[in-house]
Write a protein that holds these residues in place. Structure first.
Motif, PDB file in Angstrom:
ATOM      1  N   TYR A 118      -1.668 -21.414   7.210  1.00  0.00           N
ATOM      2  CA  TYR A 118      -2.815 -20.532   7.033  1.00  0.00           C
ATOM      3  C   TYR A 118      -2.874 -19.970   5.611  1.00  0.00           C
ATOM      4  O   TYR A 118      -1.847 -19.755   4.969  1.00  0.00           O
ATOM      5  N   ARG A 119      -4.105 -19.715   5.188  1.00  0.00           N
ATOM      6  CA  ARG A 119      -4.356 -18.983   3.947  1.00  0.00           C
ATOM      7  C   ARG A 119      -5.144 -17.729   4.319  1.00  0.00           C
ATOM      8  O   ARG A 119      -6.201 -17.818   4.942  1.00  0.00           O
ATOM      9  N   MET A 120      -4.587 -16.574   3.969  1.00  0.00           N
ATOM     10  CA  MET A 120      -5.228 -15.299   4.275  1.00  0.00           C
ATOM     11  C   MET A 120      -5.557 -14.591   2.967  1.00  0.00           C
ATOM     12  O   MET A 120      -4.732 -14.541   2.060  1.00  0.00           O
ATOM     13  N   GLU A 121      -6.743 -14.044   2.904  1.00  0.00           N
ATOM     14  CA  GLU A 121      -7.179 -13.301   1.722  1.00  0.00           C
ATOM     15  C   GLU A 121      -7.564 -11.894   2.145  1.00  0.00           C
ATOM     16  O   GLU A 121      -8.404 -11.722   3.032  1.00  0.00           O
ATOM     17  N   LEU A 122      -6.948 -10.894   1.508  1.00  0.00           N
ATOM     18  CA  LEU A 122      -7.214  -9.491   1.810  1.00  0.00           C
ATOM     19  C   LEU A 122      -7.957  -8.854   0.648  1.00  0.00           C
ATOM     20  O   LEU A 122      -7.541  -8.996  -0.510  1.00  0.00           O
ATOM     21  N   PHE A 123      -9.037  -8.156   0.956  1.00  0.00           N
ATOM     22  CA  PHE A 123      -9.843  -7.481  -0.062  1.00  0.00           C
ATOM     23  C   PHE A 123      -9.887  -5.995   0.280  1.00  0.00           C
ATOM     24  O   PHE A 123     -10.327  -5.619   1.379  1.00  0.00           O
ATOM     25  N   SER A 124      -9.452  -5.157  -0.648  1.00  0.00           N
ATOM     26  CA  SER A 124      -9.444  -3.720  -0.393  1.00  0.00           C
ATOM     27  C   SER A 124      -9.290  -2.941  -1.695  1.00  0.00           C
ATOM     28  O   SER A 124      -8.514  -3.345  -2.572  1.00  0.00           O
ATOM     29  N   PRO A 125      -9.984  -1.805  -1.828  1.00  0.00           N
ATOM     30  CA  PRO A 125      -9.776  -0.953  -2.999  1.00  0.00           C
ATOM     31  C   PRO A 125      -8.399  -0.291  -2.989  1.00  0.00           C
ATOM     32  O   PRO A 125      -7.982   0.284  -4.006  1.00  0.00           O
ATOM     33  N   LYS A 126      -7.698  -0.370  -1.856  1.00  0.00           N
ATOM     34  CA  LYS A 126      -6.361   0.215  -1.758  1.00  0.00           C
ATOM     35  C   LYS A 126      -5.270  -0.701  -2.329  1.00  0.00           C
ATOM     36  O   LYS A 126      -4.114  -0.295  -2.456  1.00  0.00           O
ATOM     37  N   ILE A 127      -5.634  -1.933  -2.653  1.00  0.00           N
ATOM     38  CA  ILE A 127      -4.649  -2.872  -3.191  1.00  0.00           C
ATOM     39  C   ILE A 127      -4.220  -2.420  -4.591  1.00  0.00           C
ATOM     40  O   ILE A 127      -5.065  -2.119  -5.436  1.00  0.00           O
ATOM     41  N   THR A 128      -2.913  -2.386  -4.798  1.00  0.00           N
ATOM     42  CA  THR A 128      -2.358  -2.002  -6.090  1.00  0.00           C
ATOM     43  C   THR A 128      -1.474  -3.132  -6.606  1.00  0.00           C
ATOM     44  O   THR A 128      -1.316  -4.171  -5.957  1.00  0.00           O
ATOM     45  N   SER A 129      -0.872  -2.905  -7.761  1.00  0.00           N
ATOM     46  CA  SER A 129       0.000  -3.919  -8.359  1.00  0.00           C
ATOM     47  C   SER A 129       1.254  -4.174  -7.530  1.00  0.00           C
ATOM     48  O   SER A 129       1.919  -5.198  -7.694  1.00  0.00           O
ATOM     49  N   SER A 130       1.574  -3.256  -6.618  1.00  0.00           N
ATOM     50  CA  SER A 130       2.788  -3.415  -5.805  1.00  0.00           C
ATOM     51  C   SER A 130       2.502  -3.918  -4.392  1.00  0.00           C
ATOM     52  O   SER A 130       3.435  -4.146  -3.610  1.00  0.00           O
ATOM     53  N   THR A 131       1.227  -4.099  -4.045  1.00  0.00           N
ATOM     54  CA  THR A 131       0.879  -4.453  -2.664  1.00  0.00           C
ATOM     55  C   THR A 131       1.491  -5.786  -2.232  1.00  0.00           C
ATOM     56  O   THR A 131       2.032  -5.901  -1.130  1.00  0.00           O
ATOM     57  N   ALA A 132       1.401  -6.810  -3.076  1.00  0.00           N
ATOM     58  CA  ALA A 132       1.959  -8.120  -2.725  1.00  0.00           C
ATOM     59  C   ALA A 132       3.456  -8.002  -2.461  1.00  0.00           C
ATOM     60  O   ALA A 132       3.987  -8.591  -1.497  1.00  0.00           O
ATOM     61  N   HIS A 133       4.147  -7.251  -3.297  1.00  0.00           N
ATOM     62  CA  HIS A 133       5.588  -7.045  -3.122  1.00  0.00           C
ATOM     63  C   HIS A 133       5.877  -6.291  -1.819  1.00  0.00           C
ATOM     64  O   HIS A 133       6.814  -6.625  -1.081  1.00  0.00           O
ATOM     65  N   ASP A 134       5.061  -5.282  -1.517  1.00  0.00           N
ATOM     66  CA  ASP A 134       5.247  -4.511  -0.285  1.00  0.00           C
ATOM     67  C   ASP A 134       5.058  -5.386   0.953  1.00  0.00           C
ATOM     68  O   ASP A 134       5.784  -5.240   1.945  1.00  0.00           O
ATOM     69  N   ILE A 135       4.070  -6.285   0.918  1.00  0.00           N
ATOM     70  CA  ILE A 135       3.830  -7.175   2.061  1.00  0.00           C
ATOM     71  C   ILE A 135       5.001  -8.148   2.227  1.00  0.00           C
ATOM     72  O   ILE A 135       5.459  -8.398   3.350  1.00  0.00           O
ATOM     73  N   SER A 136       5.496  -8.677   1.128  1.00  0.00           N
ATOM     74  CA  SER A 136       6.657  -9.574   1.198  1.00  0.00           C
ATOM     75  C   SER A 136       7.847  -8.870   1.823  1.00  0.00           C
ATOM     76  O   SER A 136       8.551  -9.438   2.678  1.00  0.00           O
ATOM     77  N   ASN A 137       8.090  -7.628   1.423  1.00  0.00           N
ATOM     78  CA  ASN A 137       9.201  -6.860   1.978  1.00  0.00           C
ATOM     79  C   ASN A 137       9.007  -6.581   3.467  1.00  0.00           C
ATOM     80  O   ASN A 137       9.968  -6.581   4.243  1.00  0.00           O
ATOM     81  N   LEU A 138       7.757  -6.335   3.859  1.00  0.00           N
ATOM     82  CA  LEU A 138       7.457  -6.036   5.258  1.00  0.00           C
ATOM     83  C   LEU A 138       7.921  -7.151   6.184  1.00  0.00           C
ATOM     84  O   LEU A 138       8.443  -6.892   7.277  1.00  0.00           O
ATOM     85  N   PHE A 139       7.740  -8.398   5.734  1.00  0.00           N
ATOM     86  CA  PHE A 139       8.079  -9.545   6.580  1.00  0.00           C
ATOM     87  C   PHE A 139       9.401 -10.207   6.176  1.00  0.00           C
ATOM     88  O   PHE A 139       9.666 -11.345   6.560  1.00  0.00           O
ATOM     89  N   SER A 140      10.230  -9.512   5.431  1.00  0.00           N
ATOM     90  CA  SER A 140      11.462 -10.116   4.936  1.00  0.00           C
ATOM     91  C   SER A 140      12.588 -10.132   5.968  1.00  0.00           C
ATOM     92  O   SER A 140      13.499 -10.961   5.892  1.00  0.00           O
ATOM     93  N   ASN A 141      12.530  -9.245   6.959  1.00  0.00           N
ATOM     94  CA  ASN A 141      13.645  -9.169   7.899  1.00  0.00           C
ATOM     95  C   ASN A 141      13.177  -8.906   9.323  1.00  0.00           C
ATOM     96  O   ASN A 141      13.260  -9.758  10.189  1.00  0.00           O
ATOM     97  N   SER A 142      12.661  -7.707   9.550  1.00  0.00           N
ATOM     98  CA  SER A 142      12.236  -7.332  10.892  1.00  0.00           C
ATOM     99  C   SER A 142      10.947  -6.534  10.836  1.00  0.00           C
ATOM    100  O   SER A 142      10.833  -5.587  10.060  1.00  0.00           O
ATOM    101  N   CYS A 143       9.982  -6.945  11.637  1.00  0.00           N
ATOM    102  CA  CYS A 143       8.701  -6.244  11.720  1.00  0.00           C
ATOM    103  C   CYS A 143       8.222  -6.344  13.166  1.00  0.00           C
ATOM    104  O   CYS A 143       7.803  -7.415  13.613  1.00  0.00           O
ATOM    105  N   MET A 144       8.305  -5.261  13.898  1.00  0.00           N
ATOM    106  CA  MET A 144       7.972  -5.264  15.320  1.00  0.00           C
ATOM    107  C   MET A 144       6.477  -5.040  15.526  1.00  0.00           C
ATOM    108  O   MET A 144       5.858  -4.229  14.830  1.00  0.00           O
TER     109      MET A 144
END
Length: 229
Positions: A118-144
């Motif tokens: 899948y390819r997912m594209e997110l559009f939001s004014p809340k996206i910052t320079s750290s958002t991609a990194h935060d999403i990667s961390n979210l799914f790096s180990n455990s996310c219930m």
């Protein structure tokens, strides 16, 4: 006198479903495809019994709201027709947001599909320079997250259903390329990826037009991560 048996020809149709058609359900898609096949004049094989139905088998029904470039449909024909003619007849009758990409004889059973890309594209004014990194961390180990299973709704670790996930910032939008489990025993709706981001990072949680996302299914893969044919 013995009647002559018909030679049944198996055919696999690869097609795209995009645009507004992403909002139709799988049941509506099946009904639409049945009408299109009949209108196109394909001599499709019917099941036997008191209520014969056209024999059609779809691979991995697409979640509502998701577009796709790799939908697969298996049918059987009672008489030979070239792959080129099948494609031409179907495309002539398809709506604007559906297109046959390829017609061929199947090489493997649909049950051998193990993953979906899948390819997912997110559009939001809340996206910052750290958002991609935060999403990667979210799914790096455990996310219930709550997930529907055969035995009901359960809290599961969504990371157990992710084979790979790459996140990048692309001019103010976030692009996620993911390979998710998609077999009969273990499968993940890509919408749950967005739901986890919404729940944990508070992105995509505003009602309105400022925040939105797109999901495209780009491929179906075998257990060895080879394109399914």
């Amino acid at each position: 006198m013995v009647s002559e048996e018909k030679e049944i020809t198996p055919v696999r149709i690869k097609f795209s479903k995009t645009g507004d058609l992403m909002y139709i359900s799988h049941l509506d898609l099946a009904r639409t495809m049945q009408r299109i096949i009949l209108r196109a004049g394909l001599d499709i094989w019917y099941s036997e019994g008191f209520n014969p139905q056209p024999k059609m088998v779809f691979a991995l029904p697409l979640p509502t709201g998701v577009e796709s470039e790799c939908e697969l449909l298996d049918i059987k024909l009672n008489s030979y027709m070239s792959n080129e003619e099948i494609m031409e007849r179907l495309n002539r009758n398809f709506p604007a947001d559906m297109r046959v990409i390829e017609v061929y004889q199947p090489e493997a059973k649909l049950k051998l599909i193990s993953y979906a890309k899948y390819r997912m594209e997110l559009f939001s004014p809340k996206i910052t320079s750290s958002t991609a990194h935060d999403i990667s961390n979210l799914f790096s180990n455990s996310c219930m997250i709550e997930k529907k299973t055969k035995s009901g709704v359960k809290s599961v670790n969504i990371c157990d259903y992710i084979q790979s996930l790459e996140v990048k910032d692309d001019n103010g939008r976030v692009v996620i390329n993911a390979i998710l489990c998609a077999d009969n025993e273990k499968n993940l709706n890509p919408e749950l990826i967005v739901e986890a981001i919404r729940k944990n990072l508070h992105i995509m949680d505003t009602v309105g037009t400022d925040e939105y996302y797109k999901i495209m299914r780009e491929g179906l893969l075998t257990q060895d991560l080879i394109e399914f044919k």
